[in-house]
Design an enzyme around this catalytic site. Structure first.
Site, PDB file in Angstrom:
ATOM      1  N   ASP A 148     -12.050  15.620 -13.817  1.00 43.15           N
ATOM      2  CA  ASP A 148     -11.077  16.741 -13.033  1.00 43.15           C
ATOM      3  C   ASP A 148     -10.357  17.723 -13.893  1.00 43.15           C
ATOM      4  O   ASP A 148      -9.888  17.296 -15.123  1.00 43.15           O
ATOM      5  CB  ASP A 148     -10.032  15.844 -12.234  1.00 43.15           C
ATOM      6  CG  ASP A 148      -9.204  16.763 -11.244  1.00 43.15           C
ATOM      7  OD1 ASP A 148      -9.693  17.176 -10.470  1.00 43.15           O
ATOM      8  OD2 ASP A 148      -7.993  16.951 -11.397  1.00 43.15           O
ATOM      9  N   GLU A 153     -22.116   4.910 -26.451  1.00 45.13           N
ATOM     10  CA  GLU A 153     -22.355   3.430 -27.114  1.00 45.13           C
ATOM     11  C   GLU A 153     -23.076   2.773 -25.732  1.00 45.13           C
ATOM     12  O   GLU A 153     -23.473   1.544 -25.791  1.00 45.13           O
ATOM     13  CB  GLU A 153     -21.183   2.854 -27.145  1.00 45.13           C
ATOM     14  CG  GLU A 153     -20.256   3.551 -28.324  1.00 45.13           C
ATOM     15  CD  GLU A 153     -18.829   2.814 -28.367  1.00 45.13           C
ATOM     16  OE1 GLU A 153     -18.411   1.899 -27.692  1.00 45.13           O
ATOM     17  OE2 GLU A 153     -17.861   3.631 -28.944  1.00 45.13           O
TER      18      GLU A 153
HETATM   19  C1  GLC Z   1      -9.235  19.721  -8.972  1.00 46.12           C
HETATM   20  C2  GLC Z   1      -9.627  18.767  -7.915  1.00 46.12           C
HETATM   21  C3  GLC Z   1      -8.802  19.180  -6.716  1.00 46.12           C
HETATM   22  C4  GLC Z   1      -7.316  18.702  -7.148  1.00 46.12           C
HETATM   23  C5  GLC Z   1      -7.170  19.279  -8.644  1.00 46.12           C
HETATM   24  C6  GLC Z   1      -5.759  18.673  -9.127  1.00 46.12           C
HETATM   25  O1  GLC Z   1      -9.374  20.894  -8.945  1.00 46.12           O
HETATM   26  O2  GLC Z   1     -10.946  19.254  -7.432  1.00 46.12           O
HETATM   27  O3  GLC Z   1      -9.227  18.714  -5.647  1.00 46.12           O
HETATM   28  O4  GLC Z   1      -6.546  18.901  -6.344  1.00 46.12           O
HETATM   29  O5  GLC Z   1      -7.752  19.221  -9.500  1.00 46.12           O
HETATM   30  O6  GLC Z   1      -6.074  17.221  -9.317  1.00 46.12           O
END
Ligand code: GLC
Length: 556
Positions: A203, A259
């Site tokens: 993310d 790994e």
């Molecule tokens: C990313 C995710 C989104 C989330 C954001 C904060 O963009 O795809 O859904 O709200 O990060 O984690």
């Protein structure tokens, strides 16, 4: 399962766990629900499942606010359910990829609760705390902006300091300069790899590190974020995004994944140019993230020339051994079917394109049956972004593929025409988001029976991709581009495949140098019944028809 770099040839299907299948009747999807549907996914023919976060979370951002990185959200099930899901998926030849939020936790995570409790708490330095600017420290420490706008700092009256967040205030950023944070997160990654997960989606990876000296970002005229620039919201994000240490982190994570056997992979969510994405993959050394999302199709209309421009850009930047990815929708964006104005034929052309390009396709749950973006009220939106922008006169834009409330692309999967679309065993329960109003006509059960449905088009395409090595691993070359059609060739030592796509609502005749072709797929399921698809060396494409052809070997 084969032990080679399977992820290079895979197809990925994203599940938003809250919305896939509810097994208990509480109106919320869960892991046993996903287990029930693994056979459906194996039959669909996708190979890898990416699950949006399934960890314990206050669900303020529906899992992207984690309060325990090594457990399962009790609403979704137990660790035993997770193990069962992983085992069944692997038995079916499917892989499971988890979403990993390294950038921030929830503000309800015990680490943050401790961190906030006093300035000298041992966890204080796990997050990013700063004094405010004068007078009285009541102004944020610097000019950094959060991704959805507004200052990226929140004042804590208890300890009279500000903490930093890149997304929303309940998602404080972890302090990656702290070796204890690094160790904890590396161990978390190993914890899941040891359990046998096949990889991670990372993310907002580009936001993990910030400038150690908290320098202000310089001014920019750019307002909206874009893949072509690191500037947005009137500043150039040189001090809060894409830091050299984040590129280093990509390499360190790669070392950990390397790994493991069988191989695992990571795909990074990075809002940046293809060139910057490629840098996260280690550039020429190819020793960083295995893949990054390319969102460059999002700004494209159903327009052959625009799409071709993006494909060529990706081909130039992600040369072998790098690979691009192709994404039409996800849990943050407007659904592709709505963006093509719910035109089934156009959708089939796009599906053919996505599954025949050189790169890894990411299919968002429900796109395979043409689920639409559902209209929702911003004020009462489940998505905090929708509520933040409740006042906005513009609720969504097809051009930018965005909707202020992301609820609209997260509605429950439409399994059948029963009440609650077969999503929940309790037909009366109020599902966490409302069911898309078209579910009685648009669902898996109906499309399953119709050989001409979008679902069956996806199934056939995925099968054709699996059976033809050139589509999984061949090189890519355009043979023809015009505003009306795209034709390209995928070449592998074992075979040559040609793909022809008609973007016009009228017939299209395209001459090809290689007349010895056999038709192995058409979006028109009757196309193969006669020889009309071809006259000598000319392909005869019907309106919005997509074809896949195989060059016949000499002598065959
Ligand atoms: C990313 C995710 C989104 C989330 C954001 C904060 O963009 O795809 O859904 O709200 O990060 O984690």
């Amino acid at each position: 399962m084969s032990h080679d770099e399977w992820w290079r040839r895979t197809t990925v299907y994203q599940i938003y766990p809250r919305s896939y299948k509810d097994s208990t009747g509480n109106g919320i999807g869960d892991l046993p629900g996903i287990i029930e549907k693994l056979d459906y996914l194996a039959e669909l023919g996708i190979e890898t499942i990416w699950l949006s976060p399934i960890y314990p979370s206050p669900q303020e951002d529906h899992g992207y606010d984690i309060s325990d990185y090594r457990n399962i959200n009790p609403e979704y099930g137990t660790m035993a359910d997770f193990d069962r899901m992983l085992k069944k998926a692997h038995d079916l030849g499917l892989r499971i990829v988890l979403d990993m939020v390294l950038n921030h936790s929830s503000d309800k995570h015990p680490w943050f609760i401790e961190s906030k409790s006093s300035r000298d708490n041992p966890k204080r330095d796990w997050y990013i705390w700063r004094d405010g600017r004068k007078p009285g420290g009541k102004a944020p420490p610097n000019n950094w902006k959060a991704m959805p706008g507004g200052p990226a700092w929140r004042y804590d009256p208890g300890t009279e300091q500000w903490y930093y967040f890149h997304f929303l205030p309940f998602q404080p950023d972890l302090n990656w300069w702290n070796p204890n944070v690094q160790k904890e997160m590396y161990d978390t990654v190993r914890y899941w790899l040891d359990k046998g997960v096949d990889g991670f989606r990372l993310d907002i990876f580009h936001a993990v590190y910030q400038d150690k000296n908290f320098k202000n970002n310089p001014f920019s005229f750019r307002v909206l974020p874009s893949e072509n620039s690191t500037a947005s919201l009137f500043q150039n994000h040189v001090n809060d995004l894409h830091l050299p240490e984040t590129f280093e982190l990509a390499r360190n994570l790669r070392k950990i994944l390397d790994e493991y056997d069988p191989p695992r992979f990571m795909v990074g969510e990075i809002t940046a140019t293809p060139e910057i994405c490629h840098k996260y993959m280690g550039g020429a050394a190819n020793d960083g993230l295995h893949l990054t999302f390319q969102f460059n199709f999002l700004r494209c209309r159903f327009n052959a020339r625009q799409l071709a421009r993006q494909i060529k850009h990706n081909e130039r930047v992600f040369m072998h051994p790098a690979l691009p990815t192709y994404v039409y929708s996800n849990h943050d964006l407007m659904r592709i079917f709505t963006r093509v104005s719910e035109n089934w034929d156009k959708m089939k052309v796009l599906a053919t394109l996505q599954l025949t390009l050189r790169g890894v396709p990411f299919i968002y749950y429900g796109d395979e049956i043409g689920m639409s973006q559902v209209k929702v009220k911003l004020k009462t939106s489940e998505d905090p972004i929708g509520r933040k922008f409740w006042w906005s006169p513009i609720k969504q834009s097809k051009y930018f593929a965005f909707a202020f409330s992301r609820d609209g692309c997260r509605t429950p999967m439409q399994w059948n025409s029963e009440p609650n679309a077969g999503f929940s065993p309790d037909e009366e329960v109020k599902t966490w988001l409302r069911i898309g109003p078209k579910y009685k006509k648009v669902n898996v059960a109906i499309q399953d029976k119709n050989p001409n449905s979008l679902l069956n088009t996806y199934r056939t395409l995925l099968q054709v991709r699996r059976e033809n090595i050139a589509l999984q691993a061949g090189s890519f070359e355009f043979l023809h581009e015009s505003s009306g059609a795209l034709v390209y060739k995928r070449t592998h030592p074992e075979q040559v495949i040609i793909v022809a796509l008609n973007f016009k609502k009228k017939r299209n005749f395209i001459s090809l140098a290689s007349p010895r072709l056999e038709l192995i797929f058409s979006t028109d399921i009757k196309a193969g019944e006669t020889d009309a698809w071809k006259t000598d060396a000319t392909l005869n494409l019907k309106p919005y028809e997509g074809m896949i052809l195989r060059e016949m070997q000499s002598g065959s």
